[in-house]
Structures are given as C-alpha cells and as structure tokens.
Enzyme design. Structure first.
Site, PDB file in Angstrom:
ATOM      1  N   ASP A 133       0.835  -1.206   0.000  1.00  0.00           N
ATOM      2  CA  ASP A 133       0.000   0.000   0.000  1.00  0.00           C
ATOM      3  C   ASP A 133       0.868   1.253   0.000  1.00  0.00           C
ATOM      4  O   ASP A 133       0.600   2.212   0.726  1.00  0.00           O
ATOM      5  CB  ASP A 133      -0.930  -0.012   1.221  1.00  0.00           C
ATOM      6  CG  ASP A 133      -2.119   0.931   1.032  1.00  0.00           C
ATOM      7  OD1 ASP A 133      -2.807   1.231   2.010  1.00  0.00           O
ATOM      8  OD2 ASP A 133      -2.318   1.393  -0.109  1.00  0.00           O
ATOM      9  N   LYS A 135       1.865   4.631  -1.007  1.00  0.00           N
ATOM     10  CA  LYS A 135       1.271   5.814  -1.669  1.00  0.00           C
ATOM     11  C   LYS A 135       1.554   7.000  -0.755  1.00  0.00           C
ATOM     12  O   LYS A 135       1.844   6.809   0.439  1.00  0.00           O
ATOM     13  CB  LYS A 135      -0.235   5.624  -1.886  1.00  0.00           C
ATOM     14  CG  LYS A 135      -1.030   5.305  -0.647  1.00  0.00           C
ATOM     15  CD  LYS A 135      -2.469   4.979  -0.991  1.00  0.00           C
ATOM     16  CE  LYS A 135      -3.233   4.595   0.269  1.00  0.00           C
ATOM     17  NZ  LYS A 135      -4.598   4.179  -0.001  1.00  0.00           N
ATOM     18  N   ASN A 138       0.499   7.245   2.904  1.00  0.00           N
ATOM     19  CA  ASN A 138       1.080   6.360   3.925  1.00  0.00           C
ATOM     20  C   ASN A 138       2.532   6.677   4.211  1.00  0.00           C
ATOM     21  O   ASN A 138       3.268   5.837   4.732  1.00  0.00           O
ATOM     22  CB  ASN A 138       0.974   4.897   3.464  1.00  0.00           C
ATOM     23  CG  ASN A 138      -0.453   4.407   3.508  1.00  0.00           C
ATOM     24  OD1 ASN A 138      -1.283   4.978   4.216  1.00  0.00           O
ATOM     25  ND2 ASN A 138      -0.753   3.398   2.733  1.00  0.00           N
ATOM     26  N   ASP A 151       1.725   2.906   8.317  1.00  0.00           N
ATOM     27  CA  ASP A 151       0.485   2.205   7.963  1.00  0.00           C
ATOM     28  C   ASP A 151       0.718   0.855   7.278  1.00  0.00           C
ATOM     29  O   ASP A 151       0.566   0.723   6.059  1.00  0.00           O
ATOM     30  CB  ASP A 151      -0.370   3.090   7.056  1.00  0.00           C
ATOM     31  CG  ASP A 151      -1.860   2.813   7.303  1.00  0.00           C
ATOM     32  OD1 ASP A 151      -2.689   3.672   7.041  1.00  0.00           O
ATOM     33  OD2 ASP A 151      -2.132   1.695   7.788  1.00  0.00           O
ATOM     34  N   THR A 169      -8.138   4.329  -3.404  1.00  0.00           N
ATOM     35  CA  THR A 169      -7.722   4.575  -4.769  1.00  0.00           C
ATOM     36  C   THR A 169      -7.169   3.329  -5.458  1.00  0.00           C
ATOM     37  O   THR A 169      -6.532   2.488  -4.827  1.00  0.00           O
ATOM     38  CB  THR A 169      -6.630   5.668  -4.807  1.00  0.00           C
ATOM     39  OG1 THR A 169      -6.155   5.754  -6.141  1.00  0.00           O
ATOM     40  CG2 THR A 169      -5.461   5.314  -3.889  1.00  0.00           C
TER      41      THR A 169
END
Ligand SMILES: CC[C@@H](NC(=O)c1cc2[nH]nc(NC(=O)c3ccc(N4CCN(C)CC4)cc3)c2s1)c1ccccc1
Length: 280
Positions: A133, A135, A138, A151, A169
């Site tokens: 994840d 992005k 995070n 995260d 997203t």
C-alpha cells in the site's frame, strides 16, 4: 522484553491528524518525557469493518521493524472501547499534504525520497514483507526531512494473494493485483514505487482517471510521461512500471540508476563495472 503500557502513562497533547477508524495525538510518556504519537482506534469501527486481523498483522509486522525510513511501532495496549498504538513521532507530518501544497517536487527532492523508499523497501523485502500500500498518504516526514513509511495495515508476508476487499484509490495497484488470480509477490511494491516517482514529479498519478479507465490504463500500462520530466527520471519510471513483475528493475539496482546517482551524492558509488551486468 515487551513492556506493559497503559493510558495513564501518557500525557496527551494536540491532535496530529486522523485516519481510518481513529485519530492520532502527540503524546509524552510521563516517566521518561519520551515524545511519541498515540494512535487511537475504535474497536467497534474495527469490528464493523472486519479489520481486526489486519490490525493484529500490522502490529506484529511493524513492531519488529527497525529502519530509519520506517515508522517505529514501540508498543500497543487497549481498553474496553479502543486500541492504542504507540508510534514514532514524525515531526514534519504527512507527505501527501506537503506534496499537495508544493504541487510537485523538484527532481533532486523526488530522487532523495525515492532513494530512501528503495532502501526501506529493500529492508522489508529482505524480511519477506510486502507493504502493498505504498502511496503518499502512507508516508510521513521526520524532523530532518527524512521519509518514514507508515500504515502497515495491508502488509503481508510474501508471496500472497489478497483476501480482503480493497477500498480507496486504484491508482497504485499493479496489474497483477487487478487480473483474476491476484497472486502477487514483492514486485507489487516496485510498481507502486514507479507510481510514486511519477506522482512526485508530475503531481498526479500516472493512470489517474475514472475507476474503469484507470483499470484499463494500468493493465495496458498506458503511460504518458510529460516532456518536462528529465530523460533519466522517465527511464527509472519506465523500468518500474513494467507489466511483467519479474521484468521490473530490482530494488538493489535503484541506488545505482543514473537519476538517483545524479541527485543523491552521498549514496555509495559503483566501484567500476560491478559484478552484476547493470546496463545503464
Ligand atoms: C496518515 C494517517 C495515519 N497517521 C498516523 O499513523 C501517524 C503517525 C504519526 N507519527 N507522527 C505523526 N506526525 C503528524 O501527524 C504530524 C502532523 C503535522 C505536523 N506538522 C504540521 C505542519 N507544520 C508545519 C509542521 C508540523 C507534524 C506532525 C503521525 S501521523 C492514521 C491512520 C489511522 C488513524 C489515525 C492516523
């Protein structure tokens, strides 16, 4: 030795921000004066969204990680209604807010961040942990401007195939997580690193569109890099955003890529033609 924590040990300061299922506060351990960030999550919301297992995995994984570009999780505790995570305090806040404010980053700044991301991901992959994840939302920024991946709610041990439904997203999803099997390995973080590099330099994600269009553009790798992006930066993006996971540039090669070499002086310099045939 895992220490026992409870709420009374902390003096709670200003709210720092909020996220899914709760908020995060500046906090200070009364006895030692140690400053940290206390993340408060509400059990009923965790139960409603069936993410208790993910949270347990986040705690288990993040507690065992020690890297300057990975946010520390020092401990956790809970009361009847809430779960508390004792996290490292990142003094300059959320990267995505900094990015939105700046619009996009100058190439030297972006290269510095991507070099740090590659180092953190290399550390994770060596421990057979995939983040899954990556992005801007995070990523936090420490007091010295260094980035901190946070995260780990979606992180797993490689290889894996996703079982929990995703929300949020699609922009950062690699093609192998969109096709039927969803079977994927650590290379998913390489694809996301490519999306992140593009977003740092352009200010928007490469496949950003309506959800249906985004999915089509990802699986076709329908990528347009603006002409103001330097050829070296474009080259790294194109070596990361490759449909076949096994053909993506390996993390260990990223510090030696011309774009990183050009902007990150203090990194290790390649000693002549290294043992592996790096073709740059
Ligand atoms: C990213 C969301 C996530 N957050 C964390 O885990 C978070 C963990 C963690 N550690 N340190 C943080 N620091 C801050 O949040 C912060 C925010 C603004 C700051 N500044 C504002 C601008 N100023 C000019 C400089 C200082 C400084 C630090 C955060 S956020 C989350 C997820 C679920 C529930 C709550 C929070």
């Amino acid at each position: 030795p895992a220490r026992e924590f409870h709420l009374g040990m902390f003096e709670i300061g200003r709210p720092l921000g909020k996220g899914k299922f709760g908020r995060v506060y500046l906090a200070k351990e009364r006895k030692t004066g140690f400053v940290c960030a206390l993340k408060v999550l509400h059990k009923n919301e965790l139960q409603k969204n069936k993410v208790e297992k993910q949270l347990r995995r986040e705690i288990e994984i993040q507690s065992n990680l020690r890297h300057p570009n990975i946010l520390r999780l020092y401990g956790h505790f809970h009361d009847s209604k809430r779960v508390f995570l004792i996290l490292e305090f990142a003094g300059r806040g959320e990267l995505y807010k900094i990015l939105r404010k700046a619009g996009k980053f100058p190439e030297p700044q972006a290269a510095e961040y991507i070099a740090q991301m590659a180092a953190a991901l290399q550390y994770l992959h060596k421990k057979h942990v995939i983040h899954r994840d990556i992005k801007p939302e995070n990523i936090l920024v420490g007091i010295h401007g260094e980035i901190k991946i946070s995260d780990f709610g979606w992180s797993v041990h490689a290889p894996s195939s996703r079982r929990t439904t995703m929300c949020g997203t699609l922009d950062y999803l690699p093609p192998e997580m969109l096709n039927g099997t969803g079977r994927h390995g650590a290379e998913v973080d390489l694809w996301s690193l490519g999306v992140l590099t593009y977003e740092f330099l352009v200010g928007s994600a490469p496949f950003e569109d309506t959800p249906v269009e985004t999915q089509r553009r990802i699986v076709q790798c329908d990528l347009k890099i603006p002409s103001y992006v330097s050829p070296e930066a474009a080259d790294l993006i194109r070596r990361l955003l490759v449909l076949r996971p096994e053909q993506r540039i390996p993390l260990e090669d990223v510090p030696f890529h011309p774009w990183i070499q050009k902007h990150c002086a203090k990194l290790v310099q390649p000693a002549g033609q290294s043992s592996k045939s790096r073709q740059y």
